[in-house]
Design a protein around this motif. Sequence first.
Motif, PDB file in Angstrom:
ATOM      1  N   GLY A 169       0.848  -1.182   0.000  1.00 24.25           N
ATOM      2  CA  GLY A 169       0.000   0.000   0.000  1.00 24.25           C
ATOM      3  C   GLY A 169       0.880   1.227   0.000  1.00 24.25           C
ATOM      4  N   ILE A 170       0.508   2.241  -0.764  1.00 23.52           N
ATOM      5  CA  ILE A 170       1.307   3.455  -0.841  1.00 23.52           C
ATOM      6  C   ILE A 170       0.444   4.647  -0.444  1.00 23.52           C
ATOM      7  CG2 ILE A 170       2.707   4.966  -2.307  1.00 23.52           C
ATOM      8  CD1 ILE A 170       3.409   2.592  -4.013  1.00 23.52           C
ATOM      9  N   ALA A 175      -3.861  14.293  -6.844  1.00 22.71           N
ATOM     10  CA  ALA A 175      -3.865  13.765  -8.210  1.00 22.71           C
ATOM     11  C   ALA A 175      -2.470  13.407  -8.697  1.00 22.71           C
ATOM     12  CB  ALA A 175      -4.524  14.779  -9.148  1.00 22.71           C
ATOM     13  N   LYS A 176      -1.487  14.249  -8.377  1.00 24.85           N
ATOM     14  CA  LYS A 176      -0.129  14.015  -8.854  1.00 24.85           C
ATOM     15  C   LYS A 176       0.449  12.719  -8.275  1.00 24.85           C
ATOM     16  CE  LYS A 176       4.333  16.380  -9.320  1.00 24.85           C
ATOM     17  NZ  LYS A 176       5.094  17.627  -8.985  1.00 24.85           N
ATOM     18  N   SER A 177       0.281  12.518  -6.983  1.00 26.18           N
ATOM     19  CA  SER A 177       0.832  11.303  -6.373  1.00 26.18           C
ATOM     20  C   SER A 177       0.030  10.067  -6.768  1.00 26.18           C
ATOM     21  CB  SER A 177       0.909  11.451  -4.846  1.00 26.18           C
ATOM     22  OG  SER A 177      -0.371  11.661  -4.287  1.00 26.18           O
ATOM     23  N   ILE A 178      -1.265  10.223  -7.011  1.00 24.87           N
ATOM     24  CA  ILE A 178      -2.063   9.092  -7.476  1.00 24.87           C
ATOM     25  C   ILE A 178      -1.590   8.630  -8.846  1.00 24.87           C
ATOM     26  CG2 ILE A 178      -4.338   8.473  -8.376  1.00 24.87           C
ATOM     27  CD1 ILE A 178      -5.534   9.890  -5.973  1.00 24.87           C
ATOM     28  N   ALA A 179      -1.392   9.587  -9.765  1.00 22.40           N
ATOM     29  CA  ALA A 179      -0.943   9.232 -11.110  1.00 22.40           C
ATOM     30  C   ALA A 179       0.384   8.488 -11.063  1.00 22.40           C
ATOM     31  CB  ALA A 179      -0.823  10.487 -11.964  1.00 22.40           C
ATOM     32  N   ARG A 180       1.212   8.854 -10.115  1.00 19.96           N
ATOM     33  CA  ARG A 180       2.544   8.265 -10.035  1.00 19.96           C
ATOM     34  C   ARG A 180       2.552   6.919  -9.328  1.00 19.96           C
ATOM     35  NH1 ARG A 180       7.806  11.838  -8.518  1.00 19.96           N
ATOM     36  NH2 ARG A 180       9.334  10.451  -9.478  1.00 19.96           N
ATOM     37  N   PHE A 181       1.816   6.813  -8.218  1.00 21.59           N
ATOM     38  CA  PHE A 181       1.974   5.646  -7.358  1.00 21.59           C
ATOM     39  C   PHE A 181       0.852   4.615  -7.452  1.00 21.59           C
ATOM     40  CE2 PHE A 181       4.546   8.930  -5.147  1.00 21.59           C
ATOM     41  CZ  PHE A 181       5.773   8.292  -5.304  1.00 21.59           C
ATOM     42  N   ALA A 182      -0.303   4.987  -7.963  1.00 21.58           N
ATOM     43  CA  ALA A 182      -1.382   4.004  -8.079  1.00 21.58           C
ATOM     44  C   ALA A 182      -0.973   2.794  -8.905  1.00 21.58           C
ATOM     45  CB  ALA A 182      -2.644   4.662  -8.641  1.00 21.58           C
ATOM     46  N   PRO A 183      -0.291   2.972 -10.046  1.00 25.74           N
ATOM     47  CA  PRO A 183       0.097   1.786 -10.819  1.00 25.74           C
ATOM     48  C   PRO A 183       1.112   0.892 -10.106  1.00 25.74           C
ATOM     49  CG  PRO A 183       0.131   3.759 -12.198  1.00 25.74           C
ATOM     50  CD  PRO A 183       0.007   4.217 -10.782  1.00 25.74           C
ATOM     51  N   LEU A 184       1.803   1.421  -9.079  1.00 30.68           N
ATOM     52  CA  LEU A 184       2.825   0.651  -8.373  1.00 30.68           C
ATOM     53  C   LEU A 184       2.289  -0.042  -7.125  1.00 30.68           C
ATOM     54  CD1 LEU A 184       5.800   3.205  -8.468  1.00 30.68           C
ATOM     55  CD2 LEU A 184       5.496   1.183  -9.918  1.00 30.68           C
ATOM     56  N   SER A 185       1.049   0.242  -6.749  1.00 30.92           N
ATOM     57  CA  SER A 185       0.552  -0.207  -5.454  1.00 30.92           C
ATOM     58  C   SER A 185      -0.600  -1.186  -5.601  1.00 30.92           C
ATOM     59  CB  SER A 185       0.102   0.991  -4.605  1.00 30.92           C
ATOM     60  OG  SER A 185      -0.931   1.708  -5.267  1.00 30.92           O
ATOM     61  N   HIS A 187      -2.686  -1.398  -2.804  1.00 34.73           N
ATOM     62  CA  HIS A 187      -3.684  -0.762  -1.957  1.00 34.73           C
ATOM     63  C   HIS A 187      -3.356   0.723  -1.818  1.00 34.73           C
ATOM     64  CE1 HIS A 187      -4.849  -4.826  -0.984  1.00 34.73           C
ATOM     65  NE2 HIS A 187      -3.680  -5.074  -0.420  1.00 34.73           N
ATOM     66  N   MET A 188      -4.377   1.509  -1.531  1.00 37.08           N
ATOM     67  CA  MET A 188      -4.233   2.953  -1.341  1.00 37.08           C
ATOM     68  C   MET A 188      -4.275   3.287   0.143  1.00 37.08           C
ATOM     69  SD  MET A 188      -6.937   5.875  -2.571  1.00 37.08           S
ATOM     70  CE  MET A 188      -6.872   7.572  -1.999  1.00 37.08           C
ATOM     71  N   ILE A 189      -3.395   4.182   0.560  1.00 37.42           N
ATOM     72  CA  ILE A 189      -3.391   4.721   1.921  1.00 37.42           C
ATOM     73  C   ILE A 189      -3.493   6.233   1.814  1.00 37.42           C
ATOM     74  CG2 ILE A 189      -2.050   4.976   4.052  1.00 37.42           C
ATOM     75  CD1 ILE A 189      -0.653   2.318   3.304  1.00 37.42           C
ATOM     76  N   THR A 190      -4.397   6.827   2.552  1.00 34.49           N
ATOM     77  CA  THR A 190      -4.504   8.283   2.539  1.00 34.49           C
ATOM     78  C   THR A 190      -5.150   8.758   3.827  1.00 34.49           C
ATOM     79  OG1 THR A 190      -5.112  10.194   1.153  1.00 34.49           O
ATOM     80  CG2 THR A 190      -6.761   8.439   1.404  1.00 34.49           C
ATOM     81  N   THR A 191      -5.023  10.054   4.094  1.00 36.49           N
ATOM     82  CA  THR A 191      -5.454  10.598   5.383  1.00 36.49           C
ATOM     83  C   THR A 191      -6.749  11.383   5.317  1.00 36.49           C
ATOM     84  OG1 THR A 191      -4.125  12.598   5.046  1.00 36.49           O
ATOM     85  CG2 THR A 191      -3.077  10.751   6.203  1.00 36.49           C
TER      86      THR A 191
END
Length: 323
Positions: A169-170, A175-185, A187-191
């Motif tokens: 999970g990353i 939007a910028k971090s999603i575009a970058r890290f969603a394909p690598l993860s 699961h999603m982690i966010t606050t």
Amino acid sequence: MTRFGYTLMTEQSGPRELVSYAVAAEQAGFDFEVSSDHYSPWLTEQGHSPYAWSVLGAVAQATTRVDLATYVTCPSIRYHPAVVAQKAATMQLLSEGRFILGLGAGENLNEHVVGEGWPMVDARHDMLEEAVMIIRELHTGDLVTWQGEYFRVDSGRIWDLPDEGVPIGIAVSGAKSIARFAPLSDHMITTEPDGDLVSSWRDAANAGDGARVIGQVPICWAPNREDGVALAHEQFRWFAGGWKVNADLPTPAGFSAATNFVRPDDVAESIACGPDLDELAESVRPFMDAGFTDIALVQVGDRYQEQFLTEVAEPLLERLRSL
């Protein structure tokens, strides 16, 4: 159905206490447990910061059912990604497949201690991306030699590797971090309880049904509201700064100075405090409405932790699951 977790808050409790809380949380009916991974507490008043991976190893042996995760580990400054890959694989074996490796770009509070400085945010994201790629490579079980912009790996191999791998999970924030890290993860982690953020991640990740969106909500149960507000202010006023501030301050003294004018009422506006279980449960609703699959509760402070787990957690979970 939403899963509800318990946070092993390493900043506010010692290692033996954390293991006992993990067992009690499983017995109370929590679905999963996450651990912070800190070198320092946010505030001196919290007073603890044991090594999260030792605690998690013990928790993996003391529990049998709950999933476990780091929330979150920075794999790029204090730790080399090759070392993170090794200990994540070991945790997956110890927990018999119950572990998720939660990763993020880190905070100055924890990473500056090794004397490598604190890079700008763009560089931290570059480092995180490269670190995730190295971890993924090592988790294939192949011999890996890597020469990247930030890291080198010289003939590295993970010898004890779980057959099922280690899901990652990353932590993302926009939007910028999603575009970058969603394909690598996985699961999603966010606050933030932002439904648009969740939808954007699912689209970018092409996430399947098993993908989780993991969040965290602090609460401060106490026998009366006044005690709860006072405890939350003492232990958690750092929370008022927001992550853009929290990522850059280097020491507990810095957080103390930065929050000098944060009032108890300010903290109570963002953290549900006191004995009203319906109010505590309702504070979690925004994350449920935003589409989070997994929500970890933080019971603020060590003072009422045992009472919370033995007397409060079970009826609180009943209320949460009825929402």
